[in-house]
Design an enzyme around this catalytic site. Structure first.
Site, short mmCIF file in Angstrom:
data_model
loop_
_atom_site.label_atom_id
_atom_site.label_comp_id
_atom_site.label_asym_id
_atom_site.label_seq_id
_atom_site.Cartn_x
_atom_site.Cartn_y
_atom_site.Cartn_z
CE LYS A 295 -4.47 -1.09 1.94
NZ LYS A 295 -5.23 -1.32 3.15
CD GLN A 300 -5.87 -0.14 -2.51
OE1 GLN A 300 -5.84 0.59 -3.48
NE2 GLN A 300 -6.95 -0.32 -1.77
CG ASP A 413 11.62 8.39 -1.18
OD1 ASP A 413 12.16 8.59 -0.07
OD2 ASP A 413 10.45 7.97 -1.30
CE LYS A 415 11.02 5.44 1.27
NZ LYS A 415 10.01 6.17 2.01
CG ASN A 418 11.08 3.68 -2.23
OD1 ASN A 418 10.01 3.14 -1.93
ND2 ASN A 418 11.26 4.99 -2.14
N1 LIG Z 1 7.03 -4.01 -9.17
C1 LIG Z 1 6.81 -4.38 -7.91
N2 LIG Z 1 7.07 -5.64 -7.53
C2 LIG Z 1 6.88 -6.03 -6.27
N3 LIG Z 1 6.40 -5.23 -5.29
C3 LIG Z 1 6.13 -3.96 -5.60
C4 LIG Z 1 6.32 -3.46 -6.92
N4 LIG Z 1 5.97 -2.15 -6.92
C5 LIG Z 1 5.59 -1.86 -5.67
N5 LIG Z 1 5.67 -2.94 -4.86
C6 LIG Z 1 5.35 -3.03 -3.43
O1 LIG Z 1 4.36 -2.07 -3.11
C7 LIG Z 1 4.89 -1.11 -2.19
C8 LIG Z 1 4.31 0.26 -2.46
O2 LIG Z 1 4.70 0.66 -3.77
P1 LIG Z 1 5.23 2.13 -4.04
O3 LIG Z 1 6.32 2.45 -3.07
O4 LIG Z 1 5.53 2.26 -5.48
O5 LIG Z 1 3.90 2.91 -3.69
P2 LIG Z 1 3.78 4.41 -3.22
O6 LIG Z 1 2.34 4.74 -3.30
O7 LIG Z 1 4.68 5.28 -3.99
O8 LIG Z 1 4.28 4.29 -1.75
P3 LIG Z 1 4.65 5.48 -0.82
O9 LIG Z 1 3.53 6.45 -0.90
O10 LIG Z 1 4.76 4.82 0.53
O11 LIG Z 1 5.95 6.01 -1.33
C9 LIG Z 1 6.40 -1.20 -2.37
O12 LIG Z 1 7.08 -0.76 -1.23
C10 LIG Z 1 6.59 -2.69 -2.62
O13 LIG Z 1 6.54 -3.43 -1.42
#
Ligand SMILES: Nc1ncnc2c1ncn2[C@@H]1O[C@H](COP(=O)(O)OP(=O)(O)OP(=O)(O)O)[C@@H](O)[C@H]1O
Length: 663
Positions: A295, A300, A413, A415, A418
Site C-alpha cells: 500500500k 494499493q 527517495d 531507502k 524502495n
Molecule cells: N514491481 C513491484 N514488484 C513487487 N512489489 C512492488 C512493486 N511495486 C511496488 N511494490 C510493493 O508495493 C509497495 C508500495 O509501492 P510504491 O512504493 O511504489 O507505492 P507508493 O504509493 O509510492 O508508496 P509510498 O507512498 O509509501 O511512497 C512497495 O514498497 C513494494 O513493497
C-alpha cells in the site's frame, strides 16, 4: 509497504498515511514528504516537524534554472471539481481521455521448455547419487526485468531411458518414487532428461511461458537446485529472432556453475515463436487481481495476472480523487513519465513499466513483479548485511542512479523500502513518486522532499537548492545502515534527527567495516555537496573508489555477477516475501484504489484533463531534454575532515566501540 515495527536503531518502516493523508504512526516514521521551504535551520526544523507530524505534504516545485518548469497542475478541492452524471462505463474513461498505451509491447514471445538434458557418461555411483538430488531443479527465466519461476522440472522418459516423473515438489511419495526409479537408472546411458510435462493437471505448472515484448531482448534461462538451498546450477541465454510467427528451436548448452561443473553437462531444449500484438490498449478488466502486496500513499499494489498472456505483474492503482485532494497531479504524471523514460533507458536495476492506463476514477501502473520483496524486509531479518553483500547492492544501486542521472533524473527517495529484489537477488529500484526529471546541467531544485533519515543536509538547510548529489548522500546513509544495522543519524524525534544530519557526528562500530567501506561512507556523507564523492564525475567517480576495486562493472551491469543472496521464491505467484498484513487480505473481484467510493460523483472533465499526461508522453520532446548529462561541478578533493570525538550524540546501544566522523 507498511506495518513493520522498529526493530533496531533507526531501521523502522515508514509510516503509512491515514485516511486524511496524515501519518498514522509516530513522527519518527519514515514517510516520504515534500514541501518547499525558505527558513533558517531552526525554522526549518520546526516547520518540518509540523510537516512530518501532519504527514506527507508536497508542494509546487521549481528548478533554479527554469523557475516555471514542471509546475504542478494544482487542482482545487474536489467539491468544485465534481461533475454531474456518472459514466455508463465505469472501467472505460471518457472520450477526451482515451486509454492510450504508448509503452505497449509489440508482440508476445511464447517459449516452450522441451527438456533439460543431463549429458555425459555418468557411470560413477557417487555421481549417480548426486544426480538423485537433481529432482528439484527449477528454472528462472528472465526477460528484461520480467521473470518466470517454473515449478520443479519433472523427470520423464526419453525413448531409450527409464522414465522418472515427479508431478510436484510437494509430493513426497512421487519424489521418493522418482528417487528410487532414479537409483535403478542405467547410468552408462548417455542421456537422461528432465521434461516439464505439458499434460500436468496443475495449471500453475505450464511447460510454456509467454512474455510481453516491447524490446527485442535475449532470454536468460537460469537453473537452480531447490534441494540444495536454491543453489545456482547454471545458465544459458537464447536470442530469439523476433520475426513474426517464425518457429525456432534451441538446443542450448548450459554454462554450469563451478559447484556443478564436475558433475554434469546440461543442455536445454526449447522452442519459441514470436507473435504480433493484436490488442492495442488495456483496461483493468484485462488483468486478474491475485494478491494485495503493498500500500502506498495513493492506493494499493496488487499482484496481477494479465489475462491474455497469463504473465504476472505488479499493478499500482492510484486514486485520482486522493491525488487531486493532495495536489499531487504533476508528481503522479511525473512518476509515470519517469517510468516510461527509465523503461526506455533499459536499466536492469530499475523496475520496468509495462503498461499504464486510466479509468475515470483511477490511474494504473503495471510493472514487472519483483518477487524477492523489499530490501527493507531482508535487512530487518538480517539486522545488517556482511560487507560483501552490502557492496553488491550498493554497486547495483550506483548503476541505477547513474542511469537516472544520465537522463537528468534525480531520484530523491533512496531507502530500503524502495529497493526491491528480483527472484535471483538483483536489485530493482521502484517508486519514482518523488523523483524529479529535467534537472538540466547546473540546475538545482528546491522542494523539500524525501524520507527523513535519508535527507541530505542541503535539503534540510534549503539555502541554495540542491542537485543530483542528494542521491549520493542517501547512498552513504544506506551503506552505513546496511553494514552497521542502524541509521547513522538516528534520533528519537525528527528535530533531533535533522540536527544530527546537519551537525552531528557519524560513529562507526569498531572492527565491523573495512577501511575502504568507512572511507566511502565518509566521502558520501560529506556535508558540502560540491565536495561530496560524485560531485566530480557523478557515479563514475564513486565507482572508482577503492571499496569497489573487486567489482567488474561491465559484468555487474550485464547481471553476470551472482547475487550474494537469493530470496526464496517458490513459483511465480509466491508472495511470501511481502507483508502478510497485505497478502492475507481478501482480494476484491474489482480493483478499487484507496479513497475510491463507487457511490461518489465522478471527477469533472477539467480535473480529468489534468491526468491527460498519464496516457500521453511527447517522447520526442523528452528525448531532447534528457539527452544531456548533468555537468559535474569542479571541486577540490573531498574536504571531509574526520573528527574523532568520543561524544555519543544519539545512540544508547554501546556494545560497540564507536569511531566518530563529522561529515
Ligand atoms: N514491481 C513491484 N514488484 C513487487 N512489489 C512492488 C512493486 N511495486 C511496488 N511494490 C510493493 O508495493 C509497495 C508500495 O509501492 P510504491 O512504493 O511504489 O507505492 P507508493 O504509493 O509510492 O508508496 P509510498 O507512498 O509509501 O511512497 C512497495 O514498497 C513494494 O513493497
Amino acid at each position: 509497504m507498511k506495518g513493520w515495527t522498529k526493530s533496531w536503531f533507526g531501521l523502522s518502516k515508514k509510516s503509512s498515511p491515514n485516511q486524511n493523508g496524515g501519518l498514522s504512526n509516530s513522527e519518527s516514521g519514515r514517510s516520504p514528504l515534500t514541501v518547499k521551504t525558505n527558513h533558517s535551520l531552526e525554522e526549518n526544523v520546526t516547520a518540518k516537524k509540523e510537516i512530518h507530524t501532519r504527514g506527507a505534504i508536497r508542494d509546487m516545485e521549481m528548478t533554479s534554472a527554469s523557475p516555471n518548469a514542471n509546475e504542478d497542475v494544482l487542482m482545487s478541492g474536489e467539491s468544485s471539481a465534481v461533475q454531474r452524471g456518472a459514466s455508463n462505463y465505469p472501467h472505460r474513461i471518457s472520450s477526451d481521455i482515451l486509454p492510450e498505451v504508448d509503452h505497449e509491447p509489440s508482440g508476445y514471445l511464447k517459449l516452450n521448455i522441451d527438456s533439460l538434458k543431463l549429458e555425459g557418461n555418468h557411470t560413477d555411483a557417487a555421481m549417480a547419487m548426486e544426480c538423485t538430488s537433481f529432482k528439484q531443479l527449477f528454472l528462472v527465466i528472465q526477460f528484461g526485468t520480467s521473470e518466470y519461476v517454473s515449478p520443479p522440472l519433472k523427470w520423464k522418459s526419453s525413448t531409450r531411458d527409464t522414465a522418472i516423473s515427479i508431478p510436484s515438489r510437494d509430493s513426497s511419495a512421487a519424489a521418493s518414487r522418482a528417487s528410487s526409479m532414479l537409483s535403478n537408472f542405467t547410468y552408462n546411458t548417455s542421456t537422461m532428461s528432465y521434461c516439464p510435462t505439458s499434460s500436468t493437471p496443475n495449471p500453475s505448472a505450464p511447460s510454456h511461458v509467454v512474455f510481453d515484448v516491447a524490446n527485442r531482448l535475449p532470454v536468460e534461462l537460469n537453473i537452480y537446485d531447490h534441494s540444495r538451498g536454491n543453489c545456482f546450477v547454471g545458465q544459458t541465454v537464447i536470442h530469439p529472432c523476433y520475426n513474426y510467427n517464425q518457429y525456432e528451436q534451441f538446443n542450448s548448452p548450459v554454462e554450469v556453475s563451478p559447484a556443478y561443473a564436475q558433475l554434469v553437462d546440461l543442455r536445454l531444449e526449447l522452442s519459441s515463436v514470436f507473435q504480433p500484438l493484436i490488442k492495442k490498449s488495456y483496461a483493468p478488466e484485462d488483468f486478474e487481481p491475485l494478491k494485495l502486496i503493498g500500500k502506498g500513499t495513493f492506493g494499493q499494489v496488487y499482484l496481477v495476472r494479465k489475462k491474455d498472456t497469463r504473465r504476472i505483474y505488479a499493478m499500482k492503482i492510484l486514486s485520482k480523487k486522493v491525488i487531486v485532494r493532495r495536489k499531487e497531479v504533476a508528481h503522479t504524471i511525473g512518476e509515470r513519465d519517469i517510468l516510461v523514460q527509465t523503461a526506455a533507458a533499459d536499466s536492469p536495476f530499475i523496475v520496468a513499466l509495462r503498461f499504464s492506463f486510466q479509468t475515470p476514477k483511477d490511474l494504473y501502473l503495471v510493472t514487472d513483479y519483483m518477487a524477492g520483496g523489499e530490501l527493507f524486509w531482508h535487512l530487518q531479518k538480517s539486522i545488517r548485511f556482511p560487507e560483501a553483500r552490502a557492496k553488491f547492492y550498493i554497486a547495483e544501486l550506483l548503476l541505477a542512479l547513474q542511469a537516472l542521472h544520465k537522463r537528468g533524473i534525480v531520484y530523491r527517495d533512496l531507502k530500503p523500502e524502495n529497493i526491491l529484489l528480483d527472484v535471483q537477488g538483483h536489485i530493482a529500484l521502484c517508486d519514482f513518486g518523488l523523483s524529479k526529471a529535467n534537472l538540466t546541467v547546473g540546475s538545482t531544485t528546491r522542494t523539500f522532499c524525501g524520507t527523513t533519515d535519508y535527507l541530505a543536509p542541503e535539503v534540510i538547510l534549503d539555502e541554495g537548492g540542491y542537485d543530483m548529489m542528494v542521491d549520493f548522500w542517501s547512498l552513504g546513509v544506506l551503506l552505513y545502515e546496511m553494514t552497521c544495522g542502524w541509521s547513522p543519524f538516528y534520533a528519537e524525534n525528527t528535530q533531533q534527527l535533522y540536527k544530527n544530519i546537519v551537525f552531528g557526528k557519524v560513529r562507526f562500530p569498531r572492527g565491523l567495516l573495512s577501511a575502504e567501506a568507512r572511507d566511502l561512507i565518509k566521502l558520501l556523507l560529506n556535508r558540502n555537496s560540491k565536495n561530496r564523492l560524485g560531485a566530480n564525475g557523478d557515479a563514475e567517480e564513486v565507482k572508482r573508489h577503492a571499496f569497489f576495486d573487486d567489482i567488474d562493472w561491465e559484468k555487474l551491469n550485464a547481471k553476470k555477477l551472482s547475487p550474494p543472496f537469493k530470496p526464496i521464491v517458490e513459483g511465480e505467484f509466491d508472495v511470501s516475501n511481502f507483508d502478510v498484513e497485505f497478502t492475507n487480505k481478501e482480494v476484491p473481484a474489482d480493483f478499487v484504489a484507496v479513497g475510491d467510493m463507487s457511490t461518489s460523483a465522478p471527477l469533472s472533465s477539467t480535473v480529468q484533463n489534468g491526468f491527460k499526461g498519464f496516457t500521453y508522453v511527447d517522447s520526442s520532446a523528452m528525448d531532447d531534454a534528457y539527452n544531456s548529462e548533468p555537468e559535474s561541478p569542479t571541486s577540490s578533493a573531498s574536504s571531509f575532515h574526520a573528527d574523532y570525538h568520543n561524544q555519543d550524540i544519539n545512540r544508547t546501544n554501546d556494545d560497540f566501540f564507536m569511531e566518530h566522523i563529522d561529515p
